[in-house]
Scaffold this active site. Sequence first.
Site, PDB file in Angstrom:
ATOM      1  N   GLU A  64     -10.948  -2.791  -4.749  1.00  0.00           N
ATOM      2  CA  GLU A  64     -11.425  -3.048  -3.393  1.00  0.00           C
ATOM      3  C   GLU A  64     -12.457  -2.006  -2.989  1.00  0.00           C
ATOM      4  O   GLU A  64     -12.261  -0.809  -3.204  1.00  0.00           O
ATOM      5  CB  GLU A  64     -10.239  -3.018  -2.430  1.00  0.00           C
ATOM      6  CG  GLU A  64     -10.577  -3.377  -1.000  1.00  0.00           C
ATOM      7  CD  GLU A  64      -9.334  -3.516  -0.138  1.00  0.00           C
ATOM      8  OE1 GLU A  64      -9.480  -3.521   1.098  1.00  0.00           O
ATOM      9  OE2 GLU A  64      -8.221  -3.619  -0.693  1.00  0.00           O
ATOM     10  N   HIS A 112      -2.512  -0.196  -3.878  1.00  0.00           N
ATOM     11  CA  HIS A 112      -3.567   0.220  -2.949  1.00  0.00           C
ATOM     12  C   HIS A 112      -4.074   1.608  -3.342  1.00  0.00           C
ATOM     13  O   HIS A 112      -5.228   1.790  -3.674  1.00  0.00           O
ATOM     14  CB  HIS A 112      -3.090   0.194  -1.495  1.00  0.00           C
ATOM     15  CG  HIS A 112      -4.145   0.564  -0.485  1.00  0.00           C
ATOM     16  ND1 HIS A 112      -4.382   1.857  -0.102  1.00  0.00           N
ATOM     17  CD2 HIS A 112      -5.002  -0.194   0.226  1.00  0.00           C
ATOM     18  CE1 HIS A 112      -5.355   1.906   0.793  1.00  0.00           C
ATOM     19  NE2 HIS A 112      -5.748   0.657   1.006  1.00  0.00           N
ATOM     20  N   ASP A 154     -14.669  -5.370   1.475  1.00  0.00           N
ATOM     21  CA  ASP A 154     -13.886  -4.844   2.596  1.00  0.00           C
ATOM     22  C   ASP A 154     -14.829  -4.369   3.694  1.00  0.00           C
ATOM     23  O   ASP A 154     -15.098  -5.083   4.650  1.00  0.00           O
ATOM     24  CB  ASP A 154     -12.973  -3.720   2.100  1.00  0.00           C
ATOM     25  CG  ASP A 154     -12.127  -3.113   3.215  1.00  0.00           C
ATOM     26  OD1 ASP A 154     -12.076  -3.706   4.303  1.00  0.00           O
ATOM     27  OD2 ASP A 154     -11.518  -2.051   2.993  1.00  0.00           O
ATOM     28  N   THR A 204      -4.347  -3.590   9.087  1.00  0.00           N
ATOM     29  CA  THR A 204      -4.412  -2.138   9.094  1.00  0.00           C
ATOM     30  C   THR A 204      -3.034  -1.515   9.179  1.00  0.00           C
ATOM     31  O   THR A 204      -2.110  -2.089   9.771  1.00  0.00           O
ATOM     32  CB  THR A 204      -5.267  -1.645  10.275  1.00  0.00           C
ATOM     33  OG1 THR A 204      -5.205  -0.233  10.352  1.00  0.00           O
ATOM     34  CG2 THR A 204      -4.785  -2.222  11.598  1.00  0.00           C
ATOM     35  N   CYS A 205      -2.942  -0.328   8.613  1.00  0.00           N
ATOM     36  CA  CYS A 205      -1.727   0.471   8.738  1.00  0.00           C
ATOM     37  C   CYS A 205      -1.481   0.881  10.183  1.00  0.00           C
ATOM     38  O   CYS A 205      -0.365   1.251  10.553  1.00  0.00           O
ATOM     39  CB  CYS A 205      -1.846   1.718   7.868  1.00  0.00           C
ATOM     40  SG  CYS A 205      -3.327   2.706   8.222  1.00  0.00           S
ATOM     41  N   GLN A 211     -11.391  -9.202   2.020  1.00  0.00           N
ATOM     42  CA  GLN A 211     -10.309  -8.830   2.922  1.00  0.00           C
ATOM     43  C   GLN A 211     -10.670  -9.280   4.333  1.00  0.00           C
ATOM     44  O   GLN A 211     -11.715  -8.907   4.871  1.00  0.00           O
ATOM     45  CB  GLN A 211     -10.025  -7.329   2.949  1.00  0.00           C
ATOM     46  CG  GLN A 211      -8.774  -7.060   3.777  1.00  0.00           C
ATOM     47  CD  GLN A 211      -8.459  -5.617   4.050  1.00  0.00           C
ATOM     48  OE1 GLN A 211      -7.670  -5.355   4.949  1.00  0.00           O
ATOM     49  NE2 GLN A 211      -9.022  -4.685   3.318  1.00  0.00           N
ATOM     50  N   GLN A 216       0.834  -1.198   0.000  1.00  0.00           N
ATOM     51  CA  GLN A 216       0.000   0.000   0.000  1.00  0.00           C
ATOM     52  C   GLN A 216       0.871   1.252   0.000  1.00  0.00           C
ATOM     53  O   GLN A 216       1.896   1.317   0.664  1.00  0.00           O
ATOM     54  CB  GLN A 216      -0.958   0.000   1.179  1.00  0.00           C
ATOM     55  CG  GLN A 216      -0.351  -0.132   2.557  1.00  0.00           C
ATOM     56  CD  GLN A 216      -1.419  -0.213   3.633  1.00  0.00           C
ATOM     57  OE1 GLN A 216      -2.608  -0.030   3.384  1.00  0.00           O
ATOM     58  NE2 GLN A 216      -1.002  -0.510   4.838  1.00  0.00           N
ATOM     59  N   LYS A 251      -9.781  -8.638   7.766  1.00  0.00           N
ATOM     60  CA  LYS A 251      -9.085  -7.585   8.512  1.00  0.00           C
ATOM     61  C   LYS A 251      -8.810  -8.107   9.917  1.00  0.00           C
ATOM     62  O   LYS A 251      -9.689  -8.127  10.773  1.00  0.00           O
ATOM     63  CB  LYS A 251      -9.921  -6.318   8.535  1.00  0.00           C
ATOM     64  CG  LYS A 251     -10.196  -5.747   7.136  1.00  0.00           C
ATOM     65  CD  LYS A 251     -11.024  -4.493   7.178  1.00  0.00           C
ATOM     66  CE  LYS A 251     -12.437  -4.750   7.604  1.00  0.00           C
ATOM     67  NZ  LYS A 251     -13.210  -5.572   6.657  1.00  0.00           N
ATOM     68  N   ASP A 286      -7.741   0.334  -3.756  1.00  0.00           N
ATOM     69  CA  ASP A 286      -8.801   0.468  -2.761  1.00  0.00           C
ATOM     70  C   ASP A 286      -9.436   1.839  -2.968  1.00  0.00           C
ATOM     71  O   ASP A 286      -8.799   2.870  -2.753  1.00  0.00           O
ATOM     72  CB  ASP A 286      -8.227   0.346  -1.347  1.00  0.00           C
ATOM     73  CG  ASP A 286      -9.307   0.286  -0.279  1.00  0.00           C
ATOM     74  OD1 ASP A 286     -10.484   0.583  -0.590  1.00  0.00           O
ATOM     75  OD2 ASP A 286      -8.979  -0.049   0.865  1.00  0.00           O
TER      76      ASP A 286
END
Length: 421
Positions: free
Chosen positions: A277, A199, A311, A364-365, A333, A177, A335, A242
Site C-alpha cells: 500500500e 499493515h 491510498d 482510520t485507527c 483504499q 493492522q 477511506k 502499508d
Amino acid sequence: MSKSIKIVKVLAASGVGSFFFDDQAAIKAGAARDGAAYLGEAVTPGYAHVREPSESVSVMLVLSDGYVAVGDCASVQYSGVGGREPRFHARQLAQQIEQDLGPRLLDLDIRRFRDAAAQAEAWISESIASRRAAAYGVSQALLNATAHAAGHHVMARVIKDEWALSDPLAAVPIYAQSGDDRHANVDKMILKGVPILPHGLINTLELVGPEGAELERYVRWIVARIKQLRTQPDYRPRIHLDVYGMVGALVQGSPDRTADILQRVEAAAGPFPLTIEHPLDAGSRDAQIKDLARLRQVLRARRSQVKIVADEWANTAEDINLFAVNQSADLIQVKTPDLGSIHNTIDAILDCHRHGVGPVLGGTCAETELSARATVHIGIATRVAQMLAKPGMGFDEGYTIVLNEMNRALRLDAYLDSAAA
C-alpha cells in the site's frame, strides 16, 4: 415500513477517537518521536501540537417512536494533509450539529436513506466547515434510522435494497493492522487466523532500510512465524504492508527502482501473496496516478504478482474514480471518513467494481467502534475485496468489533430470510 416515524430531536455529544490526530507534515519535517508523543512545533493548520488526541462526535437522532439512531463523526489520523479536510474540534462540531443542522434534519423522510443522506450532506456543506466529518456521522445515524423504520435493523439490507445489489450479503476478508507493535501483533493475527496481515506501519526510512533490506528482513520473519504458529496447514494469509511512500522516498520517487525493491520483498514473502500500500508518494493526485500506473506496468512486465494499493491522494469519490479509470492500482483504499457521507463510500466502492479494481474498505485507527460497526454493513453489502479491522492500533479490539459485527449481521440476515420463506 412505518410512515409515522420521524426525527423529533437531534443531539450531539463530543467524544474521543481510538488513536491520535498527527501532523504528518511536521513529522516528515523532522519532529522527533518521544515515547507516545512527538517533539517540535505543529505546522499544519488546526494543530496546536504535532500529536493530539483524536476526537469524535456522536450524533443521536431521537425518533418519534422513542428509538435513538446513532452515528459517529470522525476523521483520519493524518487530517489536514494530502488533500484532506483539516482536523475538527469535537465540542465546536457538536454544537454546530445540534444548533445549525438539527432543525433542518427534522424535515427529512428517513424511509429512503440514500435521498436523506444526500440532502443532509447538502445542508452540512452550507453551514459546517468540517463537512466530511459531520456528514460521516450524520449519515451513519440516518442509515441506522432507516434500518429501524424498515423493521429489520440490518443496515446492510438497506444498502442492498436501495442500490439494487443482486448478490446476497456475504462475509469479506478482514485486513488487520499491527500499529507499532509489529511483532507481537503479528503473532496474535496468525493465532487468530486473520486472512490479511499485518499493515506494519512502515512509516520511516529506517524500517525500509538500504535497498529495502529491513523490509525484506521483516517479511522473512513474518513468513517464518506463519509457518511456525499456524494451526492449519492450508492457512495462507496475504501479506499486506502499508509503506507510507517510504520505498519511493528511498529511491527518489523512481517507479522502476521502487519495483526493484518490491520484487525483493516479494521473493522474501515466498509462497504468500504480497500487497504493498502506498509504495511511493508523487506529491499530487495527478502525479500519483501517473507514477502508480507506471509502477504497476513495470511490475507486470517483470511478471511480478505484487498487488499495489492506492491510498494517499485517493480521497474523494472523484479521486477514486480517476485512479480506477486510469488503472493505477490493483486495489484502492476507500477511506470512509474522507468521503464524508457514507453514501459516497458506497458509490466509490461500486465504481471500483465497475472498473475491475478491488475496493479496500478502509478508514482510520482514529475513529470509533460505532463508525466501524456501521461501515461493516457497507462491506458485506457491496462485497469489498477486503475490510480494515478498526479502530485503534491494538489489533485485538478492532478485529473483534469488525468480525463480530459482520457475523451478527449475516446471521440476522439469514434468519430474516428464513422467517420470510
